[in-house]
Design a protein around this motif. Structure first.
Motif, PDB file in Angstrom:
ATOM      1  N   VAL A 290       0.836  -1.203   0.000  1.00  0.00           N
ATOM      2  CA  VAL A 290       0.000   0.000   0.000  1.00  0.00           C
ATOM      3  C   VAL A 290       0.871   1.254   0.000  1.00  0.00           C
ATOM      4  O   VAL A 290       0.556   2.254  -0.669  1.00  0.00           O
ATOM      5  CB  VAL A 290      -0.951  -0.019   1.219  1.00  0.00           C
ATOM      6  N   TRP A 291       1.967   1.215   0.748  1.00  0.00           N
ATOM      7  CA  TRP A 291       2.902   2.351   0.752  1.00  0.00           C
ATOM      8  C   TRP A 291       3.449   2.618  -0.646  1.00  0.00           C
ATOM      9  O   TRP A 291       3.532   3.758  -1.097  1.00  0.00           O
ATOM     10  CB  TRP A 291       4.039   2.045   1.724  1.00  0.00           C
ATOM     11  N   PRO A 360      -0.996   0.067  13.400  1.00  0.00           N
ATOM     12  CA  PRO A 360      -0.962   1.534  13.332  1.00  0.00           C
ATOM     13  C   PRO A 360       0.440   2.108  13.510  1.00  0.00           C
ATOM     14  O   PRO A 360       0.762   3.138  12.896  1.00  0.00           O
ATOM     15  CB  PRO A 360      -1.894   1.965  14.479  1.00  0.00           C
ATOM     16  N   ALA A 361       1.273   1.461  14.330  1.00  0.00           N
ATOM     17  CA  ALA A 361       2.650   1.924  14.478  1.00  0.00           C
ATOM     18  C   ALA A 361       3.400   1.781  13.157  1.00  0.00           C
ATOM     19  O   ALA A 361       4.160   2.676  12.752  1.00  0.00           O
ATOM     20  CB  ALA A 361       3.357   1.142  15.585  1.00  0.00           C
ATOM     21  N   LEU A 362       3.192   0.671  12.457  1.00  0.00           N
ATOM     22  CA  LEU A 362       3.824   0.481  11.151  1.00  0.00           C
ATOM     23  C   LEU A 362       3.272   1.472  10.128  1.00  0.00           C
ATOM     24  O   LEU A 362       4.019   1.989   9.286  1.00  0.00           O
ATOM     25  CB  LEU A 362       3.602  -0.955  10.667  1.00  0.00           C
ATOM     26  N   MET A 363       1.980   1.744  10.199  1.00  0.00           N
ATOM     27  CA  MET A 363       1.382   2.700   9.270  1.00  0.00           C
ATOM     28  C   MET A 363       1.942   4.100   9.503  1.00  0.00           C
ATOM     29  O   MET A 363       2.183   4.852   8.545  1.00  0.00           O
ATOM     30  CB  MET A 363      -0.142   2.692   9.419  1.00  0.00           C
ATOM     31  N   ALA A 364       2.171   4.451  10.767  1.00  0.00           N
ATOM     32  CA  ALA A 364       2.772   5.755  11.062  1.00  0.00           C
ATOM     33  C   ALA A 364       4.214   5.801  10.567  1.00  0.00           C
ATOM     34  O   ALA A 364       4.668   6.815  10.023  1.00  0.00           O
ATOM     35  CB  ALA A 364       2.715   6.010  12.565  1.00  0.00           C
ATOM     36  N   TRP A 365       4.951   4.702  10.720  1.00  0.00           N
ATOM     37  CA  TRP A 365       6.336   4.639  10.250  1.00  0.00           C
ATOM     38  C   TRP A 365       6.412   4.784   8.728  1.00  0.00           C
ATOM     39  O   TRP A 365       7.305   5.443   8.192  1.00  0.00           O
ATOM     40  CB  TRP A 365       6.948   3.322  10.704  1.00  0.00           C
ATOM     41  N   LEU A 366       5.448   4.174   8.016  1.00  0.00           N
ATOM     42  CA  LEU A 366       5.414   4.259   6.558  1.00  0.00           C
ATOM     43  C   LEU A 366       4.743   5.537   6.053  1.00  0.00           C
ATOM     44  O   LEU A 366       4.668   5.765   4.846  1.00  0.00           O
ATOM     45  CB  LEU A 366       4.667   3.040   5.990  1.00  0.00           C
ATOM     46  N   ARG A 367       4.242   6.341   6.995  1.00  0.00           N
ATOM     47  CA  ARG A 367       3.591   7.616   6.668  1.00  0.00           C
ATOM     48  C   ARG A 367       2.397   7.434   5.728  1.00  0.00           C
ATOM     49  O   ARG A 367       2.200   8.208   4.796  1.00  0.00           O
ATOM     50  CB  ARG A 367       4.598   8.600   6.067  1.00  0.00           C
ATOM     51  N   ARG A 369      -1.394   7.872   4.851  1.00  0.00           N
ATOM     52  CA  ARG A 369      -2.309   8.953   5.224  1.00  0.00           C
ATOM     53  C   ARG A 369      -3.660   8.753   4.583  1.00  0.00           C
ATOM     54  O   ARG A 369      -3.787   8.174   3.499  1.00  0.00           O
ATOM     55  CB  ARG A 369      -1.712  10.311   4.848  1.00  0.00           C
ATOM     56  N   GLU A 370      -4.655   9.254   5.249  1.00  0.00           N
ATOM     57  CA  GLU A 370      -6.039   9.081   4.812  1.00  0.00           C
ATOM     58  C   GLU A 370      -6.276   9.610   3.410  1.00  0.00           C
ATOM     59  O   GLU A 370      -6.930   8.959   2.585  1.00  0.00           O
ATOM     60  CB  GLU A 370      -6.974   9.775   5.813  1.00  0.00           C
ATOM     61  N   GLU A 371      -5.745  10.783   3.098  1.00  0.00           N
ATOM     62  CA  GLU A 371      -6.016  11.382   1.793  1.00  0.00           C
ATOM     63  C   GLU A 371      -5.494  10.506   0.662  1.00  0.00           C
ATOM     64  O   GLU A 371      -6.155  10.325  -0.361  1.00  0.00           O
ATOM     65  CB  GLU A 371      -5.384  12.775   1.698  1.00  0.00           C
ATOM     66  N   ALA A 372      -4.287   9.962   0.828  1.00  0.00           N
ATOM     67  CA  ALA A 372      -3.722   9.112  -0.217  1.00  0.00           C
ATOM     68  C   ALA A 372      -4.431   7.770  -0.285  1.00  0.00           C
ATOM     69  O   ALA A 372      -4.648   7.226  -1.373  1.00  0.00           O
ATOM     70  CB  ALA A 372      -2.226   8.919   0.031  1.00  0.00           C
ATOM     71  N   LEU A 373      -4.813   7.224   0.876  1.00  0.00           N
ATOM     72  CA  LEU A 373      -5.486   5.938   0.887  1.00  0.00           C
ATOM     73  C   LEU A 373      -6.893   6.030   0.306  1.00  0.00           C
ATOM     74  O   LEU A 373      -7.489   5.001  -0.041  1.00  0.00           O
ATOM     75  CB  LEU A 373      -5.541   5.391   2.317  1.00  0.00           C
ATOM     76  N   ALA A 374      -7.442   7.246   0.225  1.00  0.00           N
ATOM     77  CA  ALA A 374      -8.767   7.416  -0.360  1.00  0.00           C
ATOM     78  C   ALA A 374      -8.750   7.310  -1.880  1.00  0.00           C
ATOM     79  O   ALA A 374      -9.803   7.208  -2.502  1.00  0.00           O
ATOM     80  CB  ALA A 374      -9.352   8.773   0.058  1.00  0.00           C
ATOM     81  N   VAL A 375      -7.573   7.352  -2.494  1.00  0.00           N
ATOM     82  CA  VAL A 375      -7.472   7.197  -3.942  1.00  0.00           C
ATOM     83  C   VAL A 375      -7.884   5.765  -4.303  1.00  0.00           C
ATOM     84  O   VAL A 375      -7.348   4.800  -3.757  1.00  0.00           O
ATOM     85  CB  VAL A 375      -6.037   7.488  -4.424  1.00  0.00           C
ATOM     86  N   ARG A 377      -7.429   3.649  -6.737  1.00  0.00           N
ATOM     87  CA  ARG A 377      -6.453   2.675  -7.222  1.00  0.00           C
ATOM     88  C   ARG A 377      -5.579   2.150  -6.081  1.00  0.00           C
ATOM     89  O   ARG A 377      -5.170   0.983  -6.094  1.00  0.00           O
ATOM     90  CB  ARG A 377      -5.589   3.307  -8.317  1.00  0.00           C
ATOM     91  N   VAL A 378      -5.315   3.003  -5.096  1.00  0.00           N
ATOM     92  CA  VAL A 378      -4.539   2.551  -3.934  1.00  0.00           C
ATOM     93  C   VAL A 378      -5.327   1.505  -3.148  1.00  0.00           C
ATOM     94  O   VAL A 378      -4.798   0.453  -2.759  1.00  0.00           O
ATOM     95  CB  VAL A 378      -4.163   3.746  -3.043  1.00  0.00           C
ATOM     96  N   LEU A 379      -6.609   1.774  -2.920  1.00  0.00           N
ATOM     97  CA  LEU A 379      -7.440   0.833  -2.183  1.00  0.00           C
ATOM     98  C   LEU A 379      -7.622  -0.472  -2.950  1.00  0.00           C
ATOM     99  O   LEU A 379      -7.597  -1.559  -2.361  1.00  0.00           O
ATOM    100  CB  LEU A 379      -8.806   1.457  -1.898  1.00  0.00           C
ATOM    101  N   VAL A 380      -7.818  -0.359  -4.264  1.00  0.00           N
ATOM    102  CA  VAL A 380      -8.000  -1.568  -5.070  1.00  0.00           C
ATOM    103  C   VAL A 380      -6.758  -2.445  -5.008  1.00  0.00           C
ATOM    104  O   VAL A 380      -6.838  -3.668  -4.817  1.00  0.00           O
ATOM    105  CB  VAL A 380      -8.333  -1.200  -6.527  1.00  0.00           C
TER     106      VAL A 380
END
Length: 517
Positions: A290-291, A360-367, A369-375, A377-380
């Motif tokens: 996802v990153w 969530p700790a790994l998600m924070a480390w990989l930065r 973010r909600e705005e990018a994950l809302a795209v 193609r990223v979710l797919v």
């Protein structure tokens, strides 16, 4: 009227603009749906079906709980009582069977994940929560062990509930949250004493954010502690009277191991590596995918939709991050320190209740973010990778089972042909006893699983010891008769041997018909 106004007010051609607009609204509505329960429900059904189909015997911990559930006690010789109480209540509705333990174990795990996802959604938004949930579902504690029911499974629920309550205490302080936390803390301690790690996390948050300066928060802490102590007191009094209780078991099995200096460092490093690079490895792979998608498909400068999450003040955002990082980082670090400094023999399953909070700790480390994950193609891409990972995990589980081609070299308990043993022993044992089988004496796990296959639902006399089998009264074995099970290579010479070298013998009862008991 301008030309633009005219275009806006002119009705669209039939079958063109209106359907397009309707489809757009439908897609927007679909995107706003919270899929948490649908995902958890489908995940639970598929994994429970798979796990039950490849296991020749239920997990040993499930059998242990189904053995203990025959009597409600303030505690049991290995663990606190709440998981057994909960299963007892569930059994009254669903019946005494392996599937009752499967369902309750899955409900505890899925409810924990639902609380976890709800917390992420409230803090950062629904897309962030969706990715966090998919990653947590890849942790092998929660898929390959979904049908487990034990004290770790029960503790998982209370750890998740505590995180949810601490978020409210930090952001919406009210005494009712503290009251609920006291009840949850008592439930956690009555499930497994490891809840003390969660309590330390909470105290760290209390000090970190200066809650001791607020009179309401000070009263709340006193209220929570008082409620928890009151609810735990009966078990504590029972514990003081036990020579062979949970504390003694913990000291003999892990806490009192007193490993040497080299062993401490090696074992603790192995334990942390197992947590992150084994149990959490599929989740880490999903988050890295996802990153990558976020960087390639939602790079800086790309047109992103506005954040769907709530807009918090800086202090609220900081406190939310504290809860997630506290729950995700402090427990593994604290337990690793117990291994290094205290010589504790860390058990690999001790990460069950806390592993999801590593995400969530790994998600924070990989930065992420909600705005990018809302795209979209990223979710797919994340969804496709999640399905592939789950398919791989299912295949690995099947391939290493009794039905697969690559069974592990060391036999696993789930490959033990317990039904065959029960069928081979039951008929001759009933004839020898002159009636139904009421009590089985022998190794606890094997005796318990044989009892599950028998229609009489006999009780288990653990290791022949009445002191740790309070569901059997003194004198009952002599009066009702006993079926003895002997592991291969043990037992009297006249024991009857069946497949696998297991032996059996009987002690014929001297009293009334066992069926009348």
């Amino acid at each position: 009227m301008t030309r633009a106004d005219a275009q806006m007010t002119t009705p669209p051609p039939p079958g063109a603009a209106a359907p397009a607009r309707g489809a757009q609204h439908a897609l927007q509505g679909l995107a706003s749906v919270d899929w948490t329960w649908a995902i958890l429900g489908l995940f639970g059904v598929l994994w429970l079906w798979h796990l039950s189909s490849v296991a020749l015997s239920p997990p040993a911990d499930n059998i242990e709980q189904l053995t203990w559930v025959r009597s409600l006690q303030w505690g049991y010789y290995k663990h606190p009582p709440l998981p057994t109480w909960a299963l007892w209540a569930f059994v009254q509705v669903a019946g005494w069977s392996a599937w009752s333990s499967y369902l309750l174990g899955a409900l505890c795990t899925l409810a924990s994940l639902a609380l976890y996802a709800a917390l992420l959604r409230e803090m950062y938004g629904r897309h962030y929560a969706l990715v966090g949930l998919l990653a947590a579902l890849c942790i092998t504690f929660y898929n390959g062990r979904l049908y487990y029911y034990n004290h770790n499974t029960a503790l998982t629920l209370w750890v998740a509930a505590s995180a949810w309550l601490w978020w409210r205490i930090l952001t919406r302080p009210q005494l009712r949250w503290w009251l609920a936390l006291g009840v949850v803390a008592a439930a956690g301690m009555l499930s497994k004493y490891q809840y003390a790690v969660t309590a330390l996390c909470g105290l760290w948050l209390f000090a970190r954010h200066g809650l001791w300066r607020d009179p309401l928060q000070r009263r709340g802490l006193v209220l929570a502690v008082a409620v928890a102590l009151a609810l735990v007191l009966p078990h504590a009094l029972w514990l003081l009277q036990q020579e062979r209780g949970p504390i003694a078991y913990a000291m003999q099995s892990s806490l009192g191991a007193q490993l040497g200096p080299v062993e401490r460092l090696t074992a603790s490093t192995k334990w942390l590596a197992d947590w992150l690079l084994n149990r959490c490895l599929p989740a880490l792979l999903l988050l890295v995918a996802v990153w990558w998608a976020q960087r390639r498909l939602a790079a800086p400068g790309a047109r992103l939709p506005p954040s769907a999450g709530p807009q918090h003040a800086a202090q609220t955002a900081e406190r939310g991050a504290s809860v997630l990082l506290c729950w995700g980082l402090l427990p593994p670090l604290f337990m690793a320190a117990m291994g290094v400094l205290g010589g504790v023999d860390l058990q690999l399953q001790w990460g069950t209740a806390f592993a999801m909070w590593t995400v969530p700790a790994l998600m924070a480390w990989l930065r992420l973010r909600e705005e990018a994950l809302a795209v979209r193609r990223v979710l797919v891409l994340g969804g496709v990778f999640f399905v592939l990972l789950q398919a791989l995990l299912v295949w690995q589980s099947y391939d290493s089972s009794a039905f697969g081609r690559h069974r592990p070299r060391s036999p696993h308990w789930r490959e033990f042909a317990s039904e065959e043993l029960a069928l081979a022993v039951a008929g001759p044992a009933r004839q020898a006893l002159g009636g139904p089988i009421s009590i089985i004496r022998g190794p606890a796990t094997v005796s318990g699983v044989v009892a599950l296959w028998l229609p009489e639902q006999p009780r288990v006399l653990i290791d022949g010891n009445l002191a740790v089998s309070p569901w059997i009264a003194p004198g009952e074995p002599e009066r009702l008769g006993v079926l003895n099970l002997w592991p291969p290579g043990t037992g009297p010479e006249d024991a009857h041997r069946v497949r696998g070298g297991w032996g059996w013998s009987v002690q014929v009862g001297t009293g009334a018909d066992p069926a009348s008991h």
